[in-house]
Design a protein around this motif. Structure first.
Motif, PDB file in Angstrom:
ATOM      1  N   VAL A  13       0.838  -1.198   0.000  1.00  0.00           N
ATOM      2  CA  VAL A  13       0.000   0.000   0.000  1.00  0.00           C
ATOM      3  C   VAL A  13       0.871   1.246   0.000  1.00  0.00           C
ATOM      4  O   VAL A  13       0.616   2.200  -0.756  1.00  0.00           O
ATOM      5  N   ARG A  14       1.899   1.268   0.824  1.00  0.00           N
ATOM      6  CA  ARG A  14       2.793   2.433   0.870  1.00  0.00           C
ATOM      7  C   ARG A  14       3.439   2.686  -0.482  1.00  0.00           C
ATOM      8  O   ARG A  14       3.515   3.821  -0.960  1.00  0.00           O
ATOM      9  N   LEU A  15       3.940   1.614  -1.100  1.00  0.00           N
ATOM     10  CA  LEU A  15       4.621   1.767  -2.389  1.00  0.00           C
ATOM     11  C   LEU A  15       3.670   2.230  -3.490  1.00  0.00           C
ATOM     12  O   LEU A  15       4.043   3.057  -4.338  1.00  0.00           O
ATOM     13  N   GLU A  16       2.461   1.692  -3.506  1.00  0.00           N
ATOM     14  CA  GLU A  16       1.520   2.016  -4.572  1.00  0.00           C
ATOM     15  C   GLU A  16       0.880   3.388  -4.386  1.00  0.00           C
ATOM     16  O   GLU A  16       0.562   4.073  -5.366  1.00  0.00           O
ATOM     17  N   ILE A  17       0.654   3.796  -3.149  1.00  0.00           N
ATOM     18  CA  ILE A  17      -0.032   5.055  -2.894  1.00  0.00           C
ATOM     19  C   ILE A  17       0.935   6.239  -2.823  1.00  0.00           C
ATOM     20  O   ILE A  17       0.547   7.382  -3.049  1.00  0.00           O
ATOM     21  N   SER A  18       2.212   5.992  -2.523  1.00  0.00           N
ATOM     22  CA  SER A  18       3.166   7.097  -2.355  1.00  0.00           C
ATOM     23  C   SER A  18       3.265   8.012  -3.582  1.00  0.00           C
ATOM     24  O   SER A  18       3.381   9.233  -3.425  1.00  0.00           O
ATOM     25  N   ALA A  65      -3.191  -0.568  -6.295  1.00  0.00           N
ATOM     26  CA  ALA A  65      -2.804  -1.086  -4.980  1.00  0.00           C
ATOM     27  C   ALA A  65      -3.533  -2.389  -4.682  1.00  0.00           C
ATOM     28  O   ALA A  65      -2.941  -3.354  -4.174  1.00  0.00           O
ATOM     29  N   VAL A  66      -4.837  -2.431  -5.009  1.00  0.00           N
ATOM     30  CA  VAL A  66      -5.608  -3.646  -4.766  1.00  0.00           C
ATOM     31  C   VAL A  66      -5.053  -4.809  -5.584  1.00  0.00           C
ATOM     32  O   VAL A  66      -4.947  -5.939  -5.101  1.00  0.00           O
ATOM     33  N   LYS A  67      -4.699  -4.545  -6.838  1.00  0.00           N
ATOM     34  CA  LYS A  67      -4.126  -5.602  -7.681  1.00  0.00           C
ATOM     35  C   LYS A  67      -2.815  -6.124  -7.081  1.00  0.00           C
ATOM     36  O   LYS A  67      -2.550  -7.330  -7.087  1.00  0.00           O
ATOM     37  N   SER A  68      -2.000  -5.196  -6.582  1.00  0.00           N
ATOM     38  CA  SER A  68      -0.726  -5.619  -5.989  1.00  0.00           C
ATOM     39  C   SER A  68      -0.960  -6.435  -4.716  1.00  0.00           C
ATOM     40  O   SER A  68      -0.253  -7.414  -4.453  1.00  0.00           O
ATOM     41  N   ILE A  69      -1.959  -6.025  -3.939  1.00  0.00           N
ATOM     42  CA  ILE A  69      -2.278  -6.791  -2.734  1.00  0.00           C
ATOM     43  C   ILE A  69      -2.773  -8.177  -3.113  1.00  0.00           C
ATOM     44  O   ILE A  69      -2.437  -9.187  -2.472  1.00  0.00           O
ATOM     45  N   GLU A  70      -3.579  -8.242  -4.176  1.00  0.00           N
ATOM     46  CA  GLU A  70      -4.068  -9.536  -4.638  1.00  0.00           C
ATOM     47  C   GLU A  70      -2.908 -10.443  -5.030  1.00  0.00           C
ATOM     48  O   GLU A  70      -2.930 -11.652  -4.784  1.00  0.00           O
ATOM     49  N   SER A  71      -1.891  -9.856  -5.638  1.00  0.00           N
ATOM     50  CA  SER A  71      -0.710 -10.648  -6.004  1.00  0.00           C
ATOM     51  C   SER A  71      -0.019 -11.197  -4.769  1.00  0.00           C
ATOM     52  O   SER A  71       0.432 -12.351  -4.745  1.00  0.00           O
ATOM     53  N   GLU A  72       0.058 -10.373  -3.735  1.00  0.00           N
ATOM     54  CA  GLU A  72       0.658 -10.841  -2.485  1.00  0.00           C
ATOM     55  C   GLU A  72      -0.172 -11.972  -1.887  1.00  0.00           C
ATOM     56  O   GLU A  72       0.371 -12.947  -1.361  1.00  0.00           O
ATOM     57  N   PHE A  73      -1.507 -11.866  -2.001  1.00  0.00           N
ATOM     58  CA  PHE A  73      -2.356 -12.922  -1.480  1.00  0.00           C
ATOM     59  C   PHE A  73      -2.216 -14.201  -2.295  1.00  0.00           C
ATOM     60  O   PHE A  73      -2.324 -15.307  -1.758  1.00  0.00           O
ATOM     61  N   ASP A  74      -1.970 -14.068  -3.583  1.00  0.00           N
ATOM     62  CA  ASP A  74      -1.750 -15.259  -4.405  1.00  0.00           C
ATOM     63  C   ASP A  74      -0.495 -15.999  -3.936  1.00  0.00           C
ATOM     64  O   ASP A  74      -0.466 -17.232  -3.861  1.00  0.00           O
ATOM     65  N   VAL A  75       0.547 -15.214  -3.645  1.00  0.00           N
ATOM     66  CA  VAL A  75       1.779 -15.824  -3.123  1.00  0.00           C
ATOM     67  C   VAL A  75       1.491 -16.523  -1.799  1.00  0.00           C
ATOM     68  O   VAL A  75       1.904 -17.664  -1.565  1.00  0.00           O
ATOM     69  N   MET A  76       0.737 -15.851  -0.941  1.00  0.00           N
ATOM     70  CA  MET A  76       0.424 -16.423   0.359  1.00  0.00           C
ATOM     71  C   MET A  76      -0.398 -17.701   0.230  1.00  0.00           C
ATOM     72  O   MET A  76      -0.144 -18.696   0.903  1.00  0.00           O
ATOM     73  N   LYS A  77      -1.386 -17.679  -0.658  1.00  0.00           N
ATOM     74  CA  LYS A  77      -2.216 -18.866  -0.843  1.00  0.00           C
ATOM     75  C   LYS A  77      -1.393 -20.040  -1.359  1.00  0.00           C
ATOM     76  O   LYS A  77      -1.611 -21.186  -0.971  1.00  0.00           O
ATOM     77  N   GLY A  78      -0.423 -19.740  -2.232  1.00  0.00           N
ATOM     78  CA  GLY A  78       0.450 -20.814  -2.713  1.00  0.00           C
ATOM     79  C   GLY A  78       1.283 -21.411  -1.604  1.00  0.00           C
ATOM     80  O   GLY A  78       1.450 -22.637  -1.514  1.00  0.00           O
ATOM     81  N   GLN A  79       1.769 -20.562  -0.718  1.00  0.00           N
ATOM     82  CA  GLN A  79       2.572 -21.057   0.405  1.00  0.00           C
ATOM     83  C   GLN A  79       1.717 -21.892   1.355  1.00  0.00           C
ATOM     84  O   GLN A  79       2.145 -22.933   1.853  1.00  0.00           O
ATOM     85  N   VAL A 118      -6.340   7.756   2.119  1.00  0.00           N
ATOM     86  CA  VAL A 118      -6.416   6.571   1.253  1.00  0.00           C
ATOM     87  C   VAL A 118      -5.524   5.459   1.795  1.00  0.00           C
ATOM     88  O   VAL A 118      -5.944   4.299   1.923  1.00  0.00           O
ATOM     89  N   SER A 119      -4.266   5.799   2.104  1.00  0.00           N
ATOM     90  CA  SER A 119      -3.301   4.797   2.569  1.00  0.00           C
ATOM     91  C   SER A 119      -3.731   4.185   3.891  1.00  0.00           C
ATOM     92  O   SER A 119      -3.713   2.965   4.078  1.00  0.00           O
ATOM     93  N   GLU A 120      -4.161   5.049   4.829  1.00  0.00           N
ATOM     94  CA  GLU A 120      -4.559   4.558   6.139  1.00  0.00           C
ATOM     95  C   GLU A 120      -5.778   3.649   6.039  1.00  0.00           C
ATOM     96  O   GLU A 120      -5.822   2.560   6.616  1.00  0.00           O
ATOM     97  N   GLY A 121      -6.779   4.076   5.300  1.00  0.00           N
ATOM     98  CA  GLY A 121      -7.994   3.286   5.189  1.00  0.00           C
ATOM     99  C   GLY A 121      -7.772   1.967   4.493  1.00  0.00           C
ATOM    100  O   GLY A 121      -8.251   0.914   4.940  1.00  0.00           O
ATOM    101  N   LEU A 122      -7.030   2.000   3.389  1.00  0.00           N
ATOM    102  CA  LEU A 122      -6.787   0.779   2.620  1.00  0.00           C
ATOM    103  C   LEU A 122      -5.921  -0.203   3.408  1.00  0.00           C
ATOM    104  O   LEU A 122      -6.199  -1.405   3.443  1.00  0.00           O
ATOM    105  N   THR A 123      -4.882   0.320   4.071  1.00  0.00           N
ATOM    106  CA  THR A 123      -4.000  -0.547   4.872  1.00  0.00           C
ATOM    107  C   THR A 123      -4.758  -1.185   6.026  1.00  0.00           C
ATOM    108  O   THR A 123      -4.658  -2.394   6.275  1.00  0.00           O
ATOM    109  N   SER A 124      -5.534  -0.359   6.727  1.00  0.00           N
ATOM    110  CA  SER A 124      -6.267  -0.878   7.871  1.00  0.00           C
ATOM    111  C   SER A 124      -7.245  -1.970   7.463  1.00  0.00           C
ATOM    112  O   SER A 124      -7.324  -3.019   8.104  1.00  0.00           O
ATOM    113  N   GLN A 125      -7.960  -1.747   6.370  1.00  0.00           N
ATOM    114  CA  GLN A 125      -8.934  -2.727   5.920  1.00  0.00           C
ATOM    115  C   GLN A 125      -8.260  -4.036   5.515  1.00  0.00           C
ATOM    116  O   GLN A 125      -8.672  -5.129   5.924  1.00  0.00           O
ATOM    117  N   ALA A 126      -7.221  -3.921   4.709  1.00  0.00           N
ATOM    118  CA  ALA A 126      -6.548  -5.123   4.202  1.00  0.00           C
ATOM    119  C   ALA A 126      -5.865  -5.899   5.329  1.00  0.00           C
ATOM    120  O   ALA A 126      -5.985  -7.126   5.419  1.00  0.00           O
TER     121      ALA A 126
END
Length: 477
Positions: free
Chosen positions: A291-296, A324-338, A423-431
């Motif tokens: 979120v920080r990287l995508e929103i900065s 940002a949501v797409k990037s988070i989804e990618s991170e979740f894909d990695v997590m689901k694979g693990q 935006v960053s605070e809300g999105l980070t907190s929710q995710a």
């Protein structure tokens, strides 16, 4: 000193109480193993004095040296190694133990090491008719120093140069050079006492009442060193040695308790719970970072849009949030694979492993929980989207008000910073909360299942708490 004695007495009492349980649960072979440790503690408490161990090179003349000290033949001597057990002798009210030497048969060295842990001081014997330059000798000496045991090194003049001869002086200097290379501090090396003695001459002189032979052998100086060493080895050395002995034994039992608890299937469930903890923490960290990287970059983009009156600020925000949501989804894909890999690893039981009916129930319930866990992740971002839409709608009026101040650079930057923060605070907190909620729920279910199936957990916990409690009572040196 009374406080230390009381602490050790309590430890021995608690271990005696645990002895039947330790034997019943297979932690020790029988109760006598525990009782033997308790007897060792009792013996030290009855005579709270330091003990000295005679140690050193195999067949370096240790037994002859002891006989010379006592002035009579107490220890068996010979050209072939004689010491294969520990012999106890009294020296001016202190105990001295003769042990097998270095490079002895493995069973002899095991006897030596077991007794080493119970002695506060060491007399290390080497001779000048064999390799006193060998590195293994100095490795052992270094370990004795690091264990903080008072140390006397005796060079036995078996070649008969004379304890005070120039040749023996050269050999002693060489030994000190070798000691200086052991990566020890100057202070540690300076505490080592080195003395040359002709044990054969000393014994002959005492047995035949030949005063000059005794004097030239240097045995009197060694006896003085030994007595002062034992006199000066006080409370700290005794506590340090007794603590080390007790700790080594009890920690071994604790290791068996842990291995008893973690049979194959239970171990795998616990590993999976640990993986959930690890993945939860790592995923939350990475989501926040994404979120920080995508929103900065949004701050610069909005500032430019405000100042240049170019483009829709709302669409800029939406584009960044979508990315940002797409990037988070990618991170979740990695997590689901693990997590999927963890599930597959968990279900791969060895061919020879045959779970009981209860075990199959545990594995079945765990498998269903994992399926539910993995299936829940595709719905997470539906929840995130539901959060983002009202966020963007709320921003519309906010952005319109800011349009009036676009010409002001500072106002534009302030507006951009405020928007980015919200935006960053809300999105980070929710995710992050969604990640934590999913992991915590799954982990809680696994732990409940595990707790219900481990029938002997309470017994093992009692043993673990009892042994850990005994260690906690060890006095501070």
């Amino acid at each position: 000193m009374l406080n230390e004695i009381d602490s050790y007495a309590r430890i021995a009492s608690e271990l005696r109480t645990l002895a039947p349980r330790l034997a019943k649960n297979g932690i020790v072979t029988n109760e006598n193993v525990v009782l033997q440790l308790c007897e060792n503690i009792d013996a030290k408490l009855a005579d709270f004095k330091p003990n000295l161990m005679v140690y050193g090179c195999y067949n370096a003349g240790k037994s002859t040296l002891l006989n010379a000290i006592f002035g009579e033949v107490k220890a068996k001597m010979g050209d072939t190694p004689e010491t294969y057990k520990v012999d106890e002798y009294d020296f001016k009210g202190y105990r001295i133990y003769d042990t097998p030497g270095l490079h002895a048969p493995i069973e002899h060295e095991e006897v030596t090491q077991a007794h080493y842990k119970k002695c506060e001081a060491v007399m290390f014997v080497m001779s000048n008719d064999s390799g006193f330059e060998e590195s293994y000798i100095y490795d052992k000496i270094r370990q004795i120093v690091l264990d903080k045991k008072p140390l006397i090194v005796v060079l036995n003049d078996k070649r008969g140069f004379g304890a005070d001869s120039a040749e023996v002086a050269r050999q002693k200097a060489r030994i000190m050079e070798n000691l200086a290379k052991l990566n020890l501090s100057v202070e540690e090396v300076s505490k080592i006492r080195l003395i040359a003695v002709n044990a054969t001459s000393a014994l002959k002189g005492k047995l035949e009442n030949k005063r000059l032979l005794v004097e030239s052998s240097n045995i009197a100086q060694l006896e003085d060193f030994l007595f002062k060493c034992l006199e000066n080895s006080g409370r700290v050395d005794i506590i340090r040695t007794l603590n080390s002995h007790i700790k080594g034994v009890v920690e071994g039992w604790l290791g068996v308790v842990n291995s008893k608890e973690q049979d194959e299937e239970i171990r795998r469930v616990k590993e999976l719970i640990a993986k959930l903890d690890e993945q939860s923490s790592e995923t939350r960290r990475r989501v926040a970072q994404v979120v920080r990287l995508e929103i900065s970059p949004l701050e610069v983009e909005l500032t430019q849009a405000f100042l240049n009156k170019s483009g829709s600020t709302e669409s800029i925000v939406k584009r960044r949030v979508d990315q940002a949501v797409k990037s988070i989804e990618s991170e979740f894909d990695v997590m689901k694979g693990q997590l999927k890999n963890a599930c597959e690893e968990f279900s791969m039981m060895p061919v020879e492993f045959k779970p009981s009916v209860e075990s199959e129930s545990v594995l079945a319930s765990v498998g269903s929980l994992l399926t539910t866990l993995l299936a829940s992740f595709p719905h997470i971002f539906a929840k995130i989207a539901a959060f983002v839409v009202p966020l963007l709608q709320g921003l519309t009026s906010f952005l319109s008000a800011r349009e009036q101040e676009k010409a002001n650079v500072l106002a534009a930057q302030n507006a951009a910073q405020e928007i980015c923060y919200k935006v960053s605070e809300g999105l980070t907190s929710q995710a992050v909360n969604l990640v934590k909620e999913n992991f915590d729920n799954s982990k809680a279910k696994l732990e409940r299942e595990l707790s219900e199936r481990v029938s002997d957990k309470n017994e093992l916990e009692i043993l673990r708490a009892g042994l850990s409690g005994a260690l906690a009572k060890l006095p501070v040196a």
